[in-house]
Design a protein around this motif. Structure first.
Motif, mmCIF file in Angstrom:
data_model
loop_
_atom_site.group_PDB
_atom_site.id
_atom_site.type_symbol
_atom_site.label_atom_id
_atom_site.label_comp_id
_atom_site.label_asym_id
_atom_site.label_seq_id
_atom_site.Cartn_x
_atom_site.Cartn_y
_atom_site.Cartn_z
ATOM 1 N N ARG A 152 0.825 -1.208 0.000
ATOM 2 C CA ARG A 152 0.000 0.000 0.000
ATOM 3 C C ARG A 152 0.861 1.260 0.000
ATOM 4 O O ARG A 152 0.569 2.227 -0.705
ATOM 5 C CB ARG A 152 -0.919 -0.032 1.225
ATOM 6 C CG ARG A 152 -1.798 1.205 1.394
ATOM 7 C CD ARG A 152 -2.793 1.370 0.278
ATOM 8 N NE ARG A 152 -3.680 0.226 0.202
ATOM 9 C CZ ARG A 152 -4.610 0.069 -0.717
ATOM 10 N NH1 ARG A 152 -4.737 0.963 -1.679
ATOM 11 N NH2 ARG A 152 -5.373 -0.994 -0.729
ATOM 12 N N TRP A 153 1.965 1.278 0.798
ATOM 13 C CA TRP A 153 2.802 2.466 0.879
ATOM 14 C C TRP A 153 3.491 2.760 -0.449
ATOM 15 O O TRP A 153 3.653 3.924 -0.837
ATOM 16 C CB TRP A 153 3.849 2.319 1.991
ATOM 17 C CG TRP A 153 4.878 1.238 1.744
ATOM 18 C CD1 TRP A 153 4.834 -0.047 2.151
ATOM 19 C CD2 TRP A 153 6.105 1.389 1.018
ATOM 20 N NE1 TRP A 153 5.955 -0.739 1.739
ATOM 21 C CE2 TRP A 153 6.756 0.124 1.041
ATOM 22 C CE3 TRP A 153 6.728 2.447 0.354
ATOM 23 C CZ2 TRP A 153 7.986 -0.099 0.424
ATOM 24 C CZ3 TRP A 153 7.957 2.229 -0.267
ATOM 25 C CH2 TRP A 153 8.566 0.969 -0.223
ATOM 26 N N GLN A 173 2.269 1.948 -3.463
ATOM 27 C CA GLN A 173 1.240 2.458 -4.373
ATOM 28 C C GLN A 173 0.930 3.925 -4.084
ATOM 29 O O GLN A 173 0.761 4.738 -5.006
ATOM 30 C CB GLN A 173 -0.027 1.608 -4.249
ATOM 31 C CG GLN A 173 0.151 0.171 -4.725
ATOM 32 C CD GLN A 173 -1.089 -0.674 -4.472
ATOM 33 O OE1 GLN A 173 -2.045 -0.209 -3.852
ATOM 34 N NE2 GLN A 173 -1.062 -1.911 -4.941
ATOM 35 N N THR A 174 0.877 4.283 -2.773
ATOM 36 C CA THR A 174 0.612 5.670 -2.396
ATOM 37 C C THR A 174 1.756 6.573 -2.836
ATOM 38 O O THR A 174 1.530 7.681 -3.359
ATOM 39 C CB THR A 174 0.418 5.774 -0.870
ATOM 40 O OG1 THR A 174 -0.612 4.885 -0.456
ATOM 41 C CG2 THR A 174 0.065 7.197 -0.466
ATOM 42 N N LEU A 196 1.555 7.162 -6.444
ATOM 43 C CA LEU A 196 0.494 8.117 -6.762
ATOM 44 C C LEU A 196 0.981 9.546 -6.586
ATOM 45 O O LEU A 196 0.751 10.407 -7.449
ATOM 46 C CB LEU A 196 -0.717 7.852 -5.858
ATOM 47 C CG LEU A 196 -1.867 8.868 -5.978
ATOM 48 C CD1 LEU A 196 -2.494 8.787 -7.367
ATOM 49 C CD2 LEU A 196 -2.921 8.620 -4.911
ATOM 50 N N PHE A 197 1.687 9.835 -5.483
ATOM 51 C CA PHE A 197 2.192 11.180 -5.249
ATOM 52 C C PHE A 197 3.212 11.578 -6.314
ATOM 53 O O PHE A 197 3.225 12.724 -6.787
ATOM 54 C CB PHE A 197 2.825 11.279 -3.851
ATOM 55 C CG PHE A 197 1.829 11.480 -2.750
ATOM 56 C CD1 PHE A 197 1.141 12.684 -2.616
ATOM 57 C CD2 PHE A 197 1.580 10.477 -1.830
ATOM 58 C CE1 PHE A 197 0.222 12.878 -1.601
ATOM 59 C CE2 PHE A 197 0.660 10.655 -0.808
ATOM 60 C CZ PHE A 197 -0.021 11.863 -0.693
ATOM 61 N N PHE A 223 -8.279 11.067 4.409
ATOM 62 C CA PHE A 223 -7.446 10.064 3.740
ATOM 63 C C PHE A 223 -6.600 9.292 4.747
ATOM 64 O O PHE A 223 -6.399 8.081 4.588
ATOM 65 C CB PHE A 223 -6.544 10.738 2.699
ATOM 66 C CG PHE A 223 -7.156 10.798 1.324
ATOM 67 C CD1 PHE A 223 -6.949 9.794 0.405
ATOM 68 C CD2 PHE A 223 -7.955 11.873 0.955
ATOM 69 C CE1 PHE A 223 -7.512 9.845 -0.854
ATOM 70 C CE2 PHE A 223 -8.525 11.937 -0.297
ATOM 71 C CZ PHE A 223 -8.310 10.922 -1.210
ATOM 72 N N TYR A 224 -6.116 9.985 5.764
ATOM 73 C CA TYR A 224 -5.321 9.291 6.779
ATOM 74 C C TYR A 224 -6.175 8.278 7.533
ATOM 75 O O TYR A 224 -5.745 7.136 7.768
ATOM 76 C CB TYR A 224 -4.722 10.300 7.752
ATOM 77 C CG TYR A 224 -3.971 9.648 8.897
ATOM 78 C CD1 TYR A 224 -2.708 9.089 8.708
ATOM 79 C CD2 TYR A 224 -4.541 9.570 10.174
ATOM 80 C CE1 TYR A 224 -2.032 8.475 9.742
ATOM 81 C CE2 TYR A 224 -3.870 8.965 11.213
ATOM 82 C CZ TYR A 224 -2.620 8.416 11.000
ATOM 83 O OH TYR A 224 -1.957 7.809 12.037
ATOM 84 N N TYR A 264 -6.742 5.403 5.321
ATOM 85 C CA TYR A 264 -5.527 4.595 5.227
ATOM 86 C C TYR A 264 -5.378 3.682 6.441
ATOM 87 O O TYR A 264 -5.032 2.499 6.305
ATOM 88 C CB TYR A 264 -4.311 5.493 5.089
ATOM 89 C CG TYR A 264 -2.990 4.758 5.190
ATOM 90 C CD1 TYR A 264 -2.519 3.996 4.124
ATOM 91 C CD2 TYR A 264 -2.243 4.819 6.362
ATOM 92 C CE1 TYR A 264 -1.321 3.312 4.218
ATOM 93 C CE2 TYR A 264 -1.047 4.130 6.463
ATOM 94 C CZ TYR A 264 -0.585 3.376 5.390
ATOM 95 O OH TYR A 264 0.596 2.695 5.495
ATOM 96 N N SER A 296 -7.729 0.902 6.121
ATOM 97 C CA SER A 296 -7.386 -0.007 5.028
ATOM 98 C C SER A 296 -6.290 -0.996 5.418
ATOM 99 O O SER A 296 -6.099 -1.992 4.718
ATOM 100 C CB SER A 296 -6.942 0.799 3.801
ATOM 101 O OG SER A 296 -5.705 1.443 4.045
ATOM 102 N N ALA A 343 -10.008 1.024 1.515
ATOM 103 C CA ALA A 343 -9.154 2.019 0.872
ATOM 104 C C ALA A 343 -9.956 2.802 -0.166
ATOM 105 O O ALA A 343 -10.754 2.237 -0.905
ATOM 106 C CB ALA A 343 -7.960 1.337 0.217
#
Length: 363
Positions: free
Chosen positions: A8-9, A11-12, A15-16, A347-348, A351, A354, A361
């Protein structure tokens, strides 16, 4: 390696990186997006104006909905109420404020002359002033008229911008009508492409943003109106000249969070000083009393702790926004920050949830 892509980290982070690359691409190809930004700038004023009126009149529409009034008739009632308010202002407040403002403009040369006489008298009675300080005073005295001319040119330039702003406001009723009529269809339209669980999450986020905007717009405008009324009453009590004009200016400036009241009191102190030096002190007393009533009675009941922004945070945001985008930045910095904060917190929280269940998520 494949397992890393599923983290997940990772992918995040990806995204950024993609978002920043997109921003860089937009900045490089600004010739493509420049017409779009110009279009957005052209419709920004009516959209913002309609948005403010939307959040002010939304409680009326919802109240009429409870009584089973058709939405179109509710909107017509809202427009009639707005027209009534405009009529009352134009009939009973605008003529007095216009007359006082004209008198204030006519008296500015006398105030400037009085300031020059005061500086000259003070200079002639001070023998121990440092030479640099005397040079500064001489420079101010000799150039005071030019400073006033610059200030007046800025004022007339502002009036010109205000006229353009008024013309843009012609479109506000059209935007407001469709916002009130179809505003509730926006969330279902946005969330229809998502799965049921993600759509519910996104609806929750949009609902939080809506609550943030409602709290800020309704609260800030009601607080500004209350401060304007308190200032007007206080100025009448101390018999300050141009009381209505100065109170209206104070009410408009108090729309700016935190620093607005300090800006609002400056013209009143100047006018009070030239009316009577002691009057400037009384103006300060009126502002302090109005601020105490607002801070301890009005704001806690109107705005509550919905935004939960620390005063130091507000000052920092306003200073930064003012240096970047000028007056408009100061005006919109706090609500923009409140919305960004709401989105980040949501979002936090999403997260965190998730980590236990990936279906929670949002992205």
């Amino acid at each position: 390696m494949i397992g890393l892509f599923k983290k997940r980290w990772f992918q995040t982070l990806t995204l950024f990186i993609m978002v920043f690359l997109l921003i860089l691409l937009i900045s490089v190809t600004d010739f493509i997006f420049d017409p779009i930004f110009k279009y957005i700038g052209a419709v920004a004023i009516p959209i913002v104006g309609a948005g403010v009126l939307f959040y002010l009149t939304k409680p009326i529409v919802r109240l009429l909905d409870k009584y089973k009034v058709h939405r179109v008739f509710s909107i017509i009632i809202v427009f009639l109420l707005i027209s009534l308010v405009i009529y009352l202002i134009a009939t009973y407040i605008a003529p007095i404020a216009q007359k006082q403002f004209a008198n204030l403009i006519e008296n500015i040369p006398k105030m400037v002359e009085g300031a020059q006489d005061l500086i000259t008298y003070w200079q002639s009675n001070q023998d121990m002033l440092p030479k640099n300080f005397e040079d500064t005073l001489n420079d101010i005295t000799s150039n005071l008229q030019s400073y006033i001319e610059v200030a007046m040119s800025f004022l007339f330039g502002f009036i010109g911008q205000l006229i353009g702003f008024v013309f843009a406001l012609v479109l506000v009723p059209f935007f407001l009508f469709f916002m009130l009529k179809d505003g509730e269809k926006f969330v279902p339209f946005v969330t229809q492409i998502f799965s049921e669980k993600k759509a519910k999450n996104l609806k929750s986020l949009l609902h939080k943003i809506d609550e943030t905007l409602t709290s800020y717009i309704q609260g800030q405008l009601l607080v500004s109106f209350a401060i304007g009324v308190l200032l007007f009453i206080g100025y009448l009590i101390i018999d300050l000249h141009y009381a209505l004009t100065l109170a209206l200016f104070g009410m408009l400036m108090c729309v700016i969070p935190f620093i607005g009241p300090f800006i609002a009191v400056v013209p009143a102190v100047i006018v009070g000083f030239f009316q009577d030096p002691m009057m400037a002190v009384w103006v300060g007393v009126v502002m302090v009393v109005a601020q105490q009533i607002e801070g301890n009675l009005i704001s806690p009941n109107v705005m509550g702790r919905a935004l939960a922004l620390h005063p130091l945070t507000i000052i920092t945001i306003i200073l930064a926004a003012g240096s970047i985008a000028g007056f408009l930045g100061i005006l919109f910095a706090v609500p923009f920050y409140a919305i960004v904060k709401t989105i980040i917190v949501h979002f936090y929280q999403t997260y965190v949830r998730s980590q236990e269940d990936e279906e929670d998520a949002l992205i």
